[in-house]
Design an enzyme around this catalytic site. Sequence first.
Site, short mmCIF file in Angstrom:
data_model
loop_
_atom_site.label_atom_id
_atom_site.label_comp_id
_atom_site.label_asym_id
_atom_site.label_seq_id
_atom_site.Cartn_x
_atom_site.Cartn_y
_atom_site.Cartn_z
N ASP A 13 0.82 -1.23 0.00
CA ASP A 13 0.00 0.00 0.00
C ASP A 13 0.85 1.27 0.00
O ASP A 13 0.60 2.19 0.79
CB ASP A 13 -0.93 0.04 1.23
N GLU A 183 -11.23 -0.68 -3.34
CA GLU A 183 -10.52 0.05 -2.28
C GLU A 183 -9.36 0.82 -2.91
O GLU A 183 -9.21 0.89 -4.12
CB GLU A 183 -10.00 -0.95 -1.23
#
Length: 301
Positions: A13, A183
Amino acid sequence: MSGNPVFPGWYADPEGIIFGKKYWIYPTFSAPYNQQVFMDAFSSSDLVNWTKHSRIIDTTSIKWAKRAMWAPAIIEKGGKYYLFFGANDIQSDKELGGIGVAVADNPAGPFRDHLGKPLIDRFHNGAQPIDQFVFKDKDGQYYMIYGGWRHCNIAKLKDDFTGFVPFDDGTTFKEITPKNYVEGPFMFIRNGKYYFMWSEGGWTGPNYSVAYAMADSPFGPFERVGKILQQDPKVATGAGHHSVIQVPGKDQWYIVYHRRPLTETDGNHRETCIDQLNFDEKGFIKPVQITVEGVKRNRLR
């Protein structure tokens, strides 16, 4: 060349950004949720040589965070650095957790809790409060774009990042979910167009990927154009949850993302990589070629 991954260890991420004359990457420490209780950062002046800054934040400084600190986003404002993060992986409004914000005088931390509580601790429009990105618009207004569980919201941040300012219609959280969104939202502006990007698929699987849309406003409407980052069975799988870096003053762009080596099956075994992000003459993003070589040395002037 930078090589991929750009630094050793399991990290995911990644938020890539430039502060001064340095590239910075803020990733999730990729481990089981109960061990995911701190974050490291990495800095480089040339994309090739990276310095690790250990434990820039952890759960001892964020008292309400117990586990699963992840997906950092960072901005600089007024000489302070504001780090936004998700924590505790809450599954309902009855649990403590959500999106927090910490502040430091240095991009390497140490970061301290800005509020002493989450900034968002509820589900709005069905969006799990995770995967926040802070976007500065052309007029200087900061927005938070966030959300898991296939819903994405945008909200207008207060100047001091202690909360939100309602929109003119009285709502605070506007849903801007595009088709296939899961997401990991990210937004940038190029040639007056707003590019909105997100991750699709499941983060533990090989088909994790990134798609995008374009619009004339940060509120959309965002019509999905297509995937631009995905696995290459010859290189790696699960390429997703990315960010984008623009070299200041140049039409030169990089995509920073995580992927899973072909030798790994553990969901948390993810590594951070950089490749080039290119556009065609109409402004559409060309599909990214994920590489082992990475990108060329590029020292910031």
